[in-house]
Design an enzyme around this catalytic site. Structure first.
Site, mmCIF file in Angstrom:
data_model
loop_
_atom_site.group_PDB
_atom_site.id
_atom_site.type_symbol
_atom_site.label_atom_id
_atom_site.label_comp_id
_atom_site.label_asym_id
_atom_site.label_seq_id
_atom_site.Cartn_x
_atom_site.Cartn_y
_atom_site.Cartn_z
ATOM 1 N N LYS A 118 34.708 43.249 33.492
ATOM 2 C CA LYS A 118 34.047 43.165 32.240
ATOM 3 C C LYS A 118 32.520 43.028 32.250
ATOM 4 O O LYS A 118 31.754 43.275 31.268
ATOM 5 C CB LYS A 118 34.796 41.945 31.561
ATOM 6 C CG LYS A 118 36.518 42.271 31.438
ATOM 7 C CD LYS A 118 36.941 40.667 30.676
ATOM 8 C CE LYS A 118 38.328 41.181 30.529
ATOM 9 N NZ LYS A 118 39.400 41.308 31.475
ATOM 10 N N GLU A 202 32.029 33.599 27.172
ATOM 11 C CA GLU A 202 31.507 34.087 25.999
ATOM 12 C C GLU A 202 31.560 32.950 24.946
ATOM 13 O O GLU A 202 32.572 31.995 25.143
ATOM 14 C CB GLU A 202 32.356 35.319 25.581
ATOM 15 C CG GLU A 202 32.187 36.615 26.241
ATOM 16 C CD GLU A 202 33.184 37.576 25.773
ATOM 17 O OE1 GLU A 202 34.084 37.378 25.280
ATOM 18 O OE2 GLU A 202 32.993 38.852 26.252
ATOM 19 N N HIS A 237 46.859 34.305 24.788
ATOM 20 C CA HIS A 237 45.812 35.570 24.631
ATOM 21 C C HIS A 237 46.480 36.665 24.943
ATOM 22 O O HIS A 237 45.813 37.521 25.358
ATOM 23 C CB HIS A 237 44.667 35.105 25.926
ATOM 24 C CG HIS A 237 44.155 33.977 25.689
ATOM 25 N ND1 HIS A 237 43.356 33.693 24.615
ATOM 26 C CD2 HIS A 237 43.932 32.674 26.412
ATOM 27 C CE1 HIS A 237 42.600 32.336 24.691
ATOM 28 N NE2 HIS A 237 43.169 31.936 25.879
ATOM 29 N N ARG A 294 43.397 53.180 29.457
ATOM 30 C CA ARG A 294 44.835 53.617 29.865
ATOM 31 C C ARG A 294 45.170 53.640 28.411
ATOM 32 O O ARG A 294 44.764 53.104 27.442
ATOM 33 C CB ARG A 294 45.460 52.514 30.523
ATOM 34 C CG ARG A 294 45.298 51.019 30.201
ATOM 35 C CD ARG A 294 46.267 50.017 30.727
ATOM 36 N NE ARG A 294 45.905 48.660 30.731
ATOM 37 C CZ ARG A 294 46.476 48.176 29.462
ATOM 38 N NH1 ARG A 294 47.091 48.700 28.875
ATOM 39 N NH2 ARG A 294 45.930 46.618 29.512
#
Length: 660
Positions: A118, A202, A237, A294
């Protein structure tokens, strides 16, 4: 252009069955792989050929790329579809497939690597001009530095595994005090799930929506976006409800977001199906989160609004063909919603469940309703894999019509044998916040009191239906010859006393008297006496006359448990054996037991420690997620029965306490 003749699906469950349907329709051969836990699974039975690849744990079967490739060669399959999860975003596997002379139905390994971390992906997207959420994506993973970066960004912050997705290794820290524990947990989960404990940090936005763009690229330089999906409704999440298009999406924002997603794909030389995920803020600004290299679990809603088969697109592109349509030819038709049916207990923090599906029934499928599943009645939900039972997808001309379809489809969905989230999904579908599309990633948290209400005791009518079903099942005859005899006594009515218990260790008991008569029965429950009669079919359909009203329900017995599906609701009760004595204590005050099978991955206290009720004590890993168990009362830890790394069975005592 390459020619695909037979496809091996390097996955399991509903995605394996899904790929097989399209491959078969295209005239291609299909090969399934399976572990010890999957020998009798639906995807195995659906394939032309099936190959055993090892023990149940994924790391010993589905995650061993060499076994997958060997199976393809042995069966003559010349292409491998990785599905989603497992090896689907593993660049090394994609390289190995190509090196073996086989076709990998997915993006180039270089693209997987570019988006595999990420932090690296965000740096690349920043260069490509894609907007990013404020955060830290650096290589330095020193705990003190990460804590400092979190303070700089400003709490609350989101800690995310750099190498993964699906909610694994993702924790929220609301303050500097919470940060160390959240960081440690995120790193442990990331290491266990992806073999990499690096994280990024973040800014945690107040009320963002999770909106993602479906992109598709071919090897001829063409790339399109097939519009967006709103995936804001999530727990732990992980997505629970997805819909397309995103409600209330401004066409100009849609175009900008789609163009940004295409730019992201082109920046890494992407080929195949991919999803670029964004956070959409209330002012219309959006920020890149990650790219999933994907097919996504929620791809059916995109298929429903575009009329395209994305798996077919994957196969065509993997064979070297161009995209079937251009951007100008793609249009949105109607509205689609998908909900994920999980074996889990929403009332207990969405705790995953294991067990056998004693009964599984879905609504009739057609243009408006689709069900993707990899299980059938009698199949087991095990500790080794994700507890998803099925995906229920509905489509209609507009969102209000699609929501009505969803409510009806959920009312017709029946799961018995273990806890499932169908009632919770029904509560979401009928909630005013959902009906008005008041969506954000904390939807469940905001409306928790509505979506997870306190359990309601069964009514006299429900108890009457439970008892009528039991009485009729006994009269129809079974293994016990005493169940087959009638209830009439000469000149006297016969009364059968039945005791039912609600779920849970503290579930209330209800005694019901069924009085037999020539015209039927009367049932006395909760101070009411109701005349009842009816018929119980072999499929569990209970056709009853209840206090003068005609009622139809489904009555399913599994062991001493009975599940009643009635009026769109699901009711569970246990038949109490009067000769068995009081049921055993499986936990409660002074004891902490395992809610499911799993592995101890962290002990947060020591023997002799003083704890307060609700204090985190031990962490279990099960079904690819961490579950933190808390002290049931104030007191002192008297013993720790297991050490880190040990496997535990459901119901065993983990930690003992001395109250006080």
């Amino acid at each position: 252009m390459s020619r695909i003749t037979s496809v091996l699906i390097a996955n399991r469950g509903e995605i394996a069955a899904r790929v097989m349907r399209t491959a078969r329709r295209m005239g291609l051969g299909t090969v399934a792989v399976y572990s010890d836990a999957d020998a009798n699974a639906l995807h195995v039975a659906s394939a032309d050929q099936a190959v055993h690849i090892g023990p149940a744990p994924a790391r010993e079967s589905y995650l061993i790329g060499a076994k997958i490739i060997e199976a393809a060669k042995a069966t003559g399959a010349n292409a491998i579809h990785p599905g989603y999860g497992f090896l689907s975003e593993n660049a090394g596997f994609a390289d190995a497939v190509a090196a073996a002379g086989l076709i990998f139905i997915g993006p180039p390994a270089s693209a997987i690597r570019a988006m595999g971390g990420k932090s690296e992906a965000k740096a690349l997207m920043e260069t490509a001009g894609v907007p990013l959420v404020p955060g830290y994506h650096g290589e330095d993973q020193d705990d003190a530095l990460l804590a400092g970066e979190a303070a700089r960004i400003g709490f609350p912050v989101l800690i995310k595994a750099s190498a993964g997705g699906g909610g694994k290794g993702m924790k929220v820290a609301n303050s500097a005090d919470e940060f160390p524990a959240a960081l440690a947990s995120a790193k442990r989960e990331a290491k266990a799930s992806f073999g990499d404990d690096r994280v990024l940090i973040e800014k945690y936005l107040a009320r963002p929506r999770h909106v993602e763009i479906q992109v598709f690229a071919d090897s001829h330089g063409n790339c399109v976006y097939l519009f967006e999906r709103d995936c804001s409704i999530q727990r732990r999440h992980q997505k629970v409800v997805e819909e397309a298009p995103a409600p209330g999406m401004d066409p100009a924002v849609r175009a900008r977001m789609g163009q940004a997603a295409v730019a992201a794909a082109k920046a890494i030389g992407y080929v195949g199906a991919g999803t670029v995920e964004f956070l959409l803020d209330t002012d219309g600004s959006f920020y890149f989160m990650e790219m999933n290299t994907r097919l996504q679990v929620e791809h059916p809603v995109t298929e429903k609004i575009t009329g395209q088969d994305l798996v077919e697109w994957q196969l065509l592109v993997a064979a070297g063909g161009p995209l079937p349509l251009t951007q100008e030819q793609l249009t949105i038709n109607g509205h689609a919603i998908e909900v994920r049916l999980y074996a889990e207990d929403p009332a207990k923090g969405f705790l995953p469940q294991t067990g056998t599906l004693a009964h599984l029934r879905f609504p009739e499928q057609g243009d408006h309703v689709r069900v993707d599943t990899g299980v059938r009645t009698g199949d087991a939900i095990s500790i080794f894999y994700d507890p998803m039972i099925a995906k229920l997808i509905v489509w209609d001309k507009d969102r209000p019509s699609a929501v009505r379809r969803l409510e009806k489809a959920l009312a017709e969905t029946e799961v018995a044998g273990l806890n499932a989230n169908v009632p919770f999904l029904s509560a979401v579908a009928s909630h005013p916040g959902f009906l008005s599309a008041d969506l954000d990633t904390r939807f469940i948290e905001r409306y928790e009191a509505d979506l997870l209400p306190a359990s309601v005791a069964p009514s006299a009518e429900v108890l009457a239906l439970f008892s009528l079903g039991l009485t009729l099942s006994r009269r129809s005859g079974g293994n016990d010859p005493w169940d087959a005899v009638g209830g009439l006594l000469l000149n006297l009515p016969a009364v059968d006393s039945i005791e039912w218990r609600e779920p849970g260790e503290e579930g209330a008991s209800h005694k019901v008297d069924v009085t037999w008569a020539r015209a039927g029965f009367t049932v006395t429950a909760i101070g009411r006496t109701l005349p009842v009669s009816g018929r119980l079919a072999t499929d569990g359909t209970l056709s009853a006359s209840l206090d003068g009203r005609k009622v139809t329900a489904r009555w399913v017995r599994w062991g001493d448990h009975v599940t009643l599906f009635h009026a769109g609701g699901t009711h569970n009760l246990t038949l109490v054996d009067p000769h068995a004595g009081a049921h055993a204590d499986h936990g409660g005050h002074g004891r902490l037991t395992a809610p499911m099978p799993g592995k101890v991955i962290a002990l947060l206290v020591e023997e002799g420690a003083t704890v307060t009720k609700g204090q985190p004590v031990i962490v279990l890993e099960a079904m690819k997620m961490e579950h933190t168990l808390k002290a049931p009362s104030d007191g002192t830890v008297t013993h720790l029965r297991f050490q880190v790394g040990e496997q535990v069975s459901e119901g065993v005592e983990l930690v003992g306490f001395e109250a006080g």
